[in-house]
Design a protein around this motif. Structure first.
Motif, PDB file in Angstrom:
ATOM      1  N   CYS A  79      -8.337  70.137  44.886  1.00 27.26           N
ATOM      2  CA  CYS A  79      -9.586  69.487  44.496  1.00 27.26           C
ATOM      3  C   CYS A  79     -10.134  70.185  43.265  1.00 27.26           C
ATOM      4  CB  CYS A  79     -10.608  69.524  45.643  1.00 27.26           C
ATOM      5  SG  CYS A  79     -11.240  71.177  46.014  1.00 27.26           S
ATOM      6  N   SER A  80     -11.117  69.565  42.659  1.00 20.17           N
ATOM      7  CA  SER A  80     -11.878  70.222  41.602  1.00 20.17           C
ATOM      8  C   SER A  80     -13.319  70.328  42.074  1.00 20.17           C
ATOM      9  CB  SER A  80     -11.795  69.437  40.290  1.00 20.17           C
ATOM     10  OG  SER A  80     -12.324  68.127  40.449  1.00 20.17           O
ATOM     11  N   VAL A  81     -13.983  71.425  41.715  1.00 21.30           N
ATOM     12  CA  VAL A  81     -15.361  71.620  42.139  1.00 21.30           C
ATOM     13  C   VAL A  81     -16.060  72.516  41.121  1.00 21.30           C
ATOM     14  CG1 VAL A  81     -14.741  73.609  43.615  1.00 21.30           C
ATOM     15  CG2 VAL A  81     -16.844  72.313  44.086  1.00 21.30           C
ATOM     16  N   ARG A  82     -17.283  72.157  40.766  1.00 18.64           N
ATOM     17  CA  ARG A  82     -18.025  72.944  39.777  1.00 18.64           C
ATOM     18  C   ARG A  82     -18.693  74.157  40.417  1.00 18.64           C
ATOM     19  NH1 ARG A  82     -19.472  67.722  38.325  1.00 18.64           N
ATOM     20  NH2 ARG A  82     -21.550  67.951  39.241  1.00 18.64           N
ATOM     21  N   VAL A  83     -19.299  73.958  41.580  1.00 20.83           N
ATOM     22  CA  VAL A  83     -20.009  75.043  42.265  1.00 20.83           C
ATOM     23  C   VAL A  83     -19.646  75.003  43.738  1.00 20.83           C
ATOM     24  CG1 VAL A  83     -22.263  76.007  42.906  1.00 20.83           C
ATOM     25  CG2 VAL A  83     -21.949  74.940  40.652  1.00 20.83           C
ATOM     26  N   MET A 136     -26.287  76.895  51.460  1.00 18.97           N
ATOM     27  CA  MET A 136     -24.904  76.610  51.103  1.00 18.97           C
ATOM     28  C   MET A 136     -24.881  75.404  50.174  1.00 18.97           C
ATOM     29  SD  MET A 136     -22.975  77.376  54.740  1.00 18.97           S
ATOM     30  CE  MET A 136     -24.306  76.807  55.812  1.00 18.97           C
ATOM     31  N   ARG A 137     -23.956  75.432  49.222  1.00 16.95           N
ATOM     32  CA  ARG A 137     -24.029  74.407  48.175  1.00 16.95           C
ATOM     33  C   ARG A 137     -22.642  74.034  47.660  1.00 16.95           C
ATOM     34  NH1 ARG A 137     -26.092  74.690  42.279  1.00 16.95           N
ATOM     35  NH2 ARG A 137     -25.761  76.916  42.520  1.00 16.95           N
ATOM     36  N   ILE A 138     -22.436  72.735  47.486  1.00 21.33           N
ATOM     37  CA  ILE A 138     -21.262  72.180  46.818  1.00 21.33           C
ATOM     38  C   ILE A 138     -21.777  71.308  45.690  1.00 21.33           C
ATOM     39  CG2 ILE A 138     -19.211  70.728  47.055  1.00 21.33           C
ATOM     40  CD1 ILE A 138     -19.558  71.115  50.141  1.00 21.33           C
ATOM     41  N   GLU A 139     -21.172  71.445  44.527  1.00 18.25           N
ATOM     42  CA  GLU A 139     -21.522  70.557  43.415  1.00 18.25           C
ATOM     43  C   GLU A 139     -20.248  70.054  42.745  1.00 18.25           C
ATOM     44  OE1 GLU A 139     -24.164  72.100  40.500  1.00 18.25           O
ATOM     45  OE2 GLU A 139     -25.812  72.449  41.920  1.00 18.25           O
ATOM     46  N   GLY A 140     -20.172  68.747  42.604  1.00 17.33           N
ATOM     47  CA  GLY A 140     -19.115  68.125  41.816  1.00 17.33           C
ATOM     48  C   GLY A 140     -17.721  68.276  42.395  1.00 17.33           C
ATOM     49  N   MET A 141     -17.586  68.103  43.700  1.00 13.08           N
ATOM     50  CA  MET A 141     -16.260  68.195  44.325  1.00 13.08           C
ATOM     51  C   MET A 141     -15.574  66.832  44.274  1.00 13.08           C
ATOM     52  SD  MET A 141     -15.191  69.393  48.182  1.00 13.08           S
ATOM     53  CE  MET A 141     -15.395  71.143  47.824  1.00 13.08           C
ATOM     54  N   THR A 142     -14.340  66.821  43.796  1.00 14.75           N
ATOM     55  CA  THR A 142     -13.538  65.605  43.732  1.00 14.75           C
ATOM     56  C   THR A 142     -12.187  65.891  44.365  1.00 14.75           C
ATOM     57  OG1 THR A 142     -14.636  64.839  41.713  1.00 14.75           O
ATOM     58  CG2 THR A 142     -12.456  63.930  42.184  1.00 14.75           C
ATOM     59  N   GLU A 163     -15.557  61.961  45.430  1.00 14.11           N
ATOM     60  CA  GLU A 163     -15.670  61.928  43.968  1.00 14.11           C
ATOM     61  C   GLU A 163     -17.028  62.454  43.552  1.00 14.11           C
ATOM     62  OE1 GLU A 163     -14.601  59.034  40.259  1.00 14.11           O
ATOM     63  OE2 GLU A 163     -15.429  58.101  42.044  1.00 14.11           O
ATOM     64  N   ASP A 164     -17.009  63.542  42.779  1.00 11.71           N
ATOM     65  CA  ASP A 164     -18.239  64.173  42.291  1.00 11.71           C
ATOM     66  C   ASP A 164     -19.231  64.364  43.443  1.00 11.71           C
ATOM     67  OD1 ASP A 164     -19.642  65.393  40.258  1.00 11.71           O
ATOM     68  OD2 ASP A 164     -20.729  63.572  39.720  1.00 11.71           O
TER      69      ASP A 164
END
Length: 200
Positions: free
Chosen positions: A52-56, A1-7, A17-18
């Protein structure tokens, strides 16, 4: 499981932040840290409830969120809280889920007749009964003694569904397969994460 760049955050106050995190797709993972460090915010972002914002964002399908609040219906019995979330063909499983959280024999009682810890366990049983690919459990054992929480957590682990939980109890985090410490920062407004989740 993965989260990348969540703000994410609340107004001008940033909480995450990120933020990035990768963790195994099995067992029990506990989030630790003081109040306000972002544990609940992270779970709510994963459930699509917090802007929120999240890349992945890579998670198993059909995660289920247990809120900090019990959110029980005063006019429904303990058993009905379980059957309400089960498909018709599985409604005979209600006692199994009540037994898992040590509420066997309490199916006919209404929330007002249950103690705070019992209500918390009922809310937990309802979430677990939904199944899904990931359990997001926010303070699942508030008001539950540590010995009982340990027994219930062992049964949850045996279900084979990965768990991400928050909790202040040191004994609880000691029973987890891994502990992720959080310390809060910061937010830039971003798009709302989509919401394919069920919340209880």
């Amino acid at each position: 499981m993965r989260i990348e760049g969540m703000t994410a955050g609340y107004g001008a106050r940033r909480v995450l932040e990120d933020f990035s995190l990768t963790w195994p797709d099995g067992g029990v993972t506990a989030l630790s840290g003081p109040s306000g460090c972002g544990k609940t915010t992270l779970l709510r972002c994963l459930a699509g409830l917090q802007p929120c914002s999240v890349r992945v964002l890579e998670l198993p399908p059909d995660p289920v969120l247990l809120f900090q609040e019990d959110r029980l219906l005063p006019w429904r019995t303990a058993e009905q809280h379980i059957t309400d979330v089960l498909p018709r063909a599985r409604r005979g499983e209600a006692e199994r889920w009540l037994d898992l959280v040590e509420l066997a024999g309490e199916g006919a009682r209404y929330p007002r007749a249950l103690s705070g810890g019992m209500r918390r366990r009922l809310a937990l049983a309802r979430a677990l009964a939904c199944g899904g690919g990931l359990y997001l459990l926010d303070e699942p054992f508030t008001g539950v003694d540590e010995a009982r929480a340990g027994r219930i957590l062992a049964r949850i682990r045996a279900l084979g569904v990965p768990v991400l939980l928050s909790g202040h109890e040191s004994a609880l985090t000691a029973l987890a397969d891994r502990v992720i410490p959080l310390s809060g920062p910061p937010l830039r407004p971003g798009p709302q994460v989509g919401n394919p989740f069920r919340h209880f």
